[in-house]
Write an enzyme that holds these catalytic residues in place. Structure first.
Site, PDB file in Angstrom:
ATOM      1  N   LEU A  94       0.817  -1.208   0.000  1.00  0.00           N
ATOM      2  CA  LEU A  94       0.000   0.000   0.000  1.00  0.00           C
ATOM      3  C   LEU A  94       0.854   1.263   0.000  1.00  0.00           C
ATOM      4  O   LEU A  94       1.859   1.334   0.695  1.00  0.00           O
ATOM      5  CB  LEU A  94      -0.886   0.007   1.247  1.00  0.00           C
ATOM      6  CG  LEU A  94      -1.870  -1.156   1.325  1.00  0.00           C
ATOM      7  CD1 LEU A  94      -2.623  -1.092   2.644  1.00  0.00           C
ATOM      8  CD2 LEU A  94      -2.828  -1.121   0.156  1.00  0.00           C
ATOM      9  N   PRO A  95       0.465   2.228  -0.818  1.00  0.00           N
ATOM     10  CA  PRO A  95       1.181   3.510  -0.874  1.00  0.00           C
ATOM     11  C   PRO A  95       0.836   4.375   0.322  1.00  0.00           C
ATOM     12  O   PRO A  95       0.280   5.440   0.168  1.00  0.00           O
ATOM     13  CB  PRO A  95       0.678   4.130  -2.179  1.00  0.00           C
ATOM     14  CG  PRO A  95      -0.694   3.571  -2.353  1.00  0.00           C
ATOM     15  CD  PRO A  95      -0.668   2.192  -1.737  1.00  0.00           C
ATOM     16  N   CYS A  96       1.165   3.905   1.495  1.00  0.00           N
ATOM     17  CA  CYS A  96       0.796   4.639   2.705  1.00  0.00           C
ATOM     18  C   CYS A  96       1.543   5.964   2.782  1.00  0.00           C
ATOM     19  O   CYS A  96       1.223   6.812   3.601  1.00  0.00           O
ATOM     20  CB  CYS A  96       1.065   3.788   3.935  1.00  0.00           C
ATOM     21  SG  CYS A  96       2.540   2.800   3.831  1.00  0.00           S
ATOM     22  N   HIS A  97       2.525   6.166   1.925  1.00  0.00           N
ATOM     23  CA  HIS A  97       3.253   7.440   1.959  1.00  0.00           C
ATOM     24  C   HIS A  97       2.390   8.565   1.379  1.00  0.00           C
ATOM     25  O   HIS A  97       2.719   9.727   1.508  1.00  0.00           O
ATOM     26  CB  HIS A  97       4.548   7.309   1.164  1.00  0.00           C
ATOM     27  CG  HIS A  97       4.342   6.918  -0.257  1.00  0.00           C
ATOM     28  ND1 HIS A  97       4.232   5.602  -0.663  1.00  0.00           N
ATOM     29  CD2 HIS A  97       4.206   7.670  -1.367  1.00  0.00           C
ATOM     30  CE1 HIS A  97       4.046   5.583  -1.965  1.00  0.00           C
ATOM     31  NE2 HIS A  97       4.020   6.817  -2.427  1.00  0.00           N
TER      32      HIS A  97
END
Length: 126
Positions: A61-64
């Site tokens: 997941l692109p949690c950034h």
DNA sequence: ATCGTGACTGGGA
DNA sequence: ATCCCAGCCACGA
């Protein structure tokens, strides 16, 4: 009445929504914990969103792309390297201001479900 | 089971 | 404008 199961299931649903929603954030865009929380059905409890992402660190997941409402990269310390989050965002075209925060008004992405919900919302303020 | 903490937010002083 | 406080959900000790 298996209410317990429902509760557990509900929680899972919440986490699942968070993951799914996070994965849908367009490249070069960011969103806030509060927005995700609201999109998941709860207007508050943005903290829980962060906790959910905490367990998704090892995921793809692109949690950034998730920042706080102020545009601050509050979760950068959880990326291993404090600068990794900013680097990733910059590499995607996200711009930062002098304070090191994301320019929300330019890169903020609102979950479609929320846009659908607001419907008759009045126009944005000047 | 209770207490404290946390990748948050909004409102009040 | 900044600072403080309470609410919210989940989890570890």
């Amino acid at each position: 009445m298996k209410r317990k199961i429902q509760s557990d299931r509900k929680k899972k649903d919440f986490f699942d929504k968070v993951y799914d929603l996070t994965a849908k954030i367009p490249k070069g865009k960011v969103t806030t914990y509060g927005l995700i929380a609201e999109a998941c059905g709860i207007r508050s409890s943005a903290r829980t969103v962060g906790w959910a992402l905490n367990g998704a660190q090892e995921s793809n997941l692109p949690c950034h792309r998730v920042v706080n409402r102020n545009g601050t990269l509050t979760g950068r310390v959880h990326f291993g390297d404090p600068n990794l989050m900013e680097e990733l965002l910059r590499s995607e075209g996200v711009e930062f201001d002098d304070d090191g925060n994301v320019i929300m008004q330019k890169h903020l992405w609102i979950p479609p479900i929320l846009e659908r919900r607001k419907k008759k919302q009045k126009k944005s303020r000047s």
